[in-house]
Design an enzyme around this catalytic site. Structure first.
Site, PDB file in Angstrom:
ATOM      1  N   LYS A 116       0.849  -1.207   0.000  1.00  0.00           N
ATOM      2  CA  LYS A 116       0.000   0.000   0.000  1.00  0.00           C
ATOM      3  C   LYS A 116       0.872   1.239   0.000  1.00  0.00           C
ATOM      4  CE  LYS A 116       0.956   1.913   3.914  1.00  0.00           C
ATOM      5  NZ  LYS A 116       1.193   3.073   4.621  1.00  0.00           N
ATOM      6  N   PRO A 138       9.034  -4.198   0.243  1.00  0.00           N
ATOM      7  CA  PRO A 138      10.127  -3.835   1.146  1.00  0.00           C
ATOM      8  C   PRO A 138       9.769  -4.068   2.617  1.00  0.00           C
ATOM      9  CG  PRO A 138       9.769  -2.101  -0.482  1.00  0.00           C
ATOM     10  CD  PRO A 138       8.682  -3.118  -0.693  1.00  0.00           C
ATOM     11  N   SER A 159       1.372  -5.973   6.991  1.00  0.00           N
ATOM     12  CA  SER A 159      -0.099  -5.990   6.895  1.00  0.00           C
ATOM     13  C   SER A 159      -0.539  -6.840   5.709  1.00  0.00           C
ATOM     14  CB  SER A 159      -0.630  -4.571   6.717  1.00  0.00           C
ATOM     15  OG  SER A 159      -0.203  -3.765   7.786  1.00  0.00           O
ATOM     16  N   ASP A 207      -3.365  -1.134   8.957  1.00  0.00           N
ATOM     17  CA  ASP A 207      -3.377  -1.209   7.490  1.00  0.00           C
ATOM     18  C   ASP A 207      -3.902  -2.546   6.961  1.00  0.00           C
ATOM     19  OD1 ASP A 207      -2.118   1.290   7.233  1.00  0.00           O
ATOM     20  OD2 ASP A 207      -0.138   0.377   7.417  1.00  0.00           O
TER      21      ASP A 207
HETATM   22  O1  C5P Z   1      -1.508  -0.598  13.609  1.00  0.00           O
HETATM   23  P1  C5P Z   1      -0.065  -0.913  13.421  1.00  0.00           P
HETATM   24  O2  C5P Z   1       0.361  -2.151  14.179  1.00  0.00           O
HETATM   25  O3  C5P Z   1       0.390  -0.939  12.014  1.00  0.00           O
HETATM   26  O4  C5P Z   1       0.718   0.283  14.109  1.00  0.00           O
HETATM   27  C1  C5P Z   1       2.086   0.216  14.428  1.00  0.00           C
HETATM   28  C2  C5P Z   1       2.452   1.400  15.318  1.00  0.00           C
HETATM   29  O5  C5P Z   1       2.393   2.618  14.569  1.00  0.00           O
HETATM   30  C3  C5P Z   1       1.505   1.635  16.485  1.00  0.00           C
HETATM   31  O6  C5P Z   1       1.896   0.865  17.616  1.00  0.00           O
HETATM   32  C4  C5P Z   1       1.676   3.123  16.749  1.00  0.00           C
HETATM   33  O7  C5P Z   1       2.867   3.384  17.466  1.00  0.00           O
HETATM   34  C5  C5P Z   1       1.858   3.693  15.343  1.00  0.00           C
HETATM   35  N1  C5P Z   1       0.577   4.141  14.762  1.00  0.00           N
HETATM   36  C6  C5P Z   1       0.001   5.307  15.229  1.00  0.00           C
HETATM   37  N2  C5P Z   1      -1.180   5.715  14.684  1.00  0.00           N
HETATM   38  C7  C5P Z   1      -1.789   5.041  13.697  1.00  0.00           C
HETATM   39  C8  C5P Z   1      -1.214   3.851  13.193  1.00  0.00           C
HETATM   40  C9  C5P Z   1      -0.012   3.431  13.746  1.00  0.00           C
HETATM   41  O8  C5P Z   1       0.537   5.958  16.123  1.00  0.00           O
HETATM   42  N3  C5P Z   1      -2.931   5.483  13.196  1.00  0.00           N
END
Ligand code: C5P
Length: 312
Positions: free
Chosen positions: A17, A106, A115, A148
């Site tokens: 993405k 990557p 994701s 994601d």
């Molecule tokens: O949801 P995901 O596991 O991809 O998010 C990884 C990290 O990125 C989260 O733990 C957070 O620190 C940060 N994040 C965030 N706000 C978002 C998505 C991700 O702060 N909307």
């Protein structure tokens, strides 16, 4: 627990993405930031293969040895393992699988490769276990796994709100070409968000999607799209990796219509007029020796089962 037809195997792919715009708002009480983003799936794919097994394992290989995969965890923290476990739990059973991930996206590049693996694993296990889950059900499980992951199931072009997990498809007719410049070293998403907080001093308004971007998409106007790409995480990524600024400049000098850091970085994206224009920009960037370069069309479809043997 040993289970199912031991000769069965299912493979699924899911795309990378990018964010055509990434508006980042306040840090919420749960540690996530409020987002308003336009996602697009582009034609770089991870492929996940699952087989019944006596214990859950995961192995990772790279397409043509291009993507360095040593940073991908091989234990229960791997998002594909979590996806398989969560899907089984959601349906009220426990079952083990051998998972193989072939990475074309990557690693830690700001392109949601993890994701994609989660989304592909959900679809592959769903078929391996004959669950036939409703799409809505899979989207719910996906949202639990990461911000994601729902988009990786959906693909195409979509608006993302909430922490990115609430996705609304956008009907667009344009076809675009992107050049992707990878970095030899990945960036940690939480670290980029922390740097965003430091830079903004906690003073940020509600995020929005630029009108100009929506107009460009509606008109399939590639030049206007190039001019309206935005990423609120870019200053944070550039703070952590100042050399990305020169890479973006280089792509524009080589005639890209727009240049932007992908998501939390460090991959950089260059919008091109056509496939041949993308090949030209990719060749020019390759000559600069900044990192691996590839090109990909967008939008493409979301996660799909691509092979299945011995399943119901
Ligand atoms: O949801 P995901 O596991 O991809 O998010 C990884 C990290 O990125 C989260 O733990 C957070 O620190 C940060 N994040 C965030 N706000 C978002 C998505 C991700 O702060 N909307």
């Amino acid at each position: 627990m040993s289970h199912g037809n031991t000769g069965a195997v299912v493979a699924a792919t899911a795309p990378a993405k990018i964010n055509l715009s990434l508006g980042v708002g306040p840090n919420r009480s749960d540690g996530f930031h409020t987002l308003a983003t336009v996602y697009q799936a582009i034609g770089l794919y991870d492929r996940v293969t699952v087989r019944p097994a006596d214990e859950t394992t995961v192995a990772v290989t790279a397409t043509e040895g291009r993507v360095p995969v040593h940073d991908v965890p091989l234990d229960a923290t791997n998002i594909a393992v979590r996806a398989a476990r969560l899907l089984a739990e959601h349906h009220g059973f426990e079952r083990d699988v051998e998972i193989t991930i072939d990475k074309g996206i990557p690693v830690a590049g700001g392109m949601a490769g993890g994701s994609a693996d989660a989304a592909a694993t959900l679809l592959a296990c769903d078929q391996l276990w004959g669950l036939d889950s409703a799409r809505e059900d899979l989207l719910l499980v996906a949202a639990e796994l990461g911000s994601d992951v729902p988009f990786a199931l959906l693909g195409g072009t979509a608006i993302g709100t909430g922490r990115g997990e609430t996705v609304t498809p956008l009907m667009t007719r344009g076809k675009y070409w992107w050049v992707v410049l990878e970095s030899p070293r990945g960036l940690s998403t939480p670290e980029v968000y922390r740097t965003f907080d430091d830079l903004s001093g906690g003073e940020v308004g509600d995020p929005a999607i630029p009108d100009a971007l929506m107009l460009a998409l509606r008109g399939a106007d590639v030049e206007a799209l190039g001019a309206s790409l935005t990423n609120d995480l870019q200053p944070a990524a550039l703070r952590l990796r100042p050399e990305l600024g020169a890479a973006l400049e280089q792509g524009l000098e080589e005639s890209a219509l727009g240049a932007i850091v992908s998501g939390s970085g460090p991959s950089c994206l260059f919008l091109c007029q056509s496939r041949s224009h993308a090949l030209h920009v990719a060749t020019a960037l390759r000559a600069c020796d900044l990192g691996p370069v590839s090109s990909a069309p967008g939008p493409v479809h979301g996660a799909r089962v691509v092979a299945a043997e011995g399943t119901a």
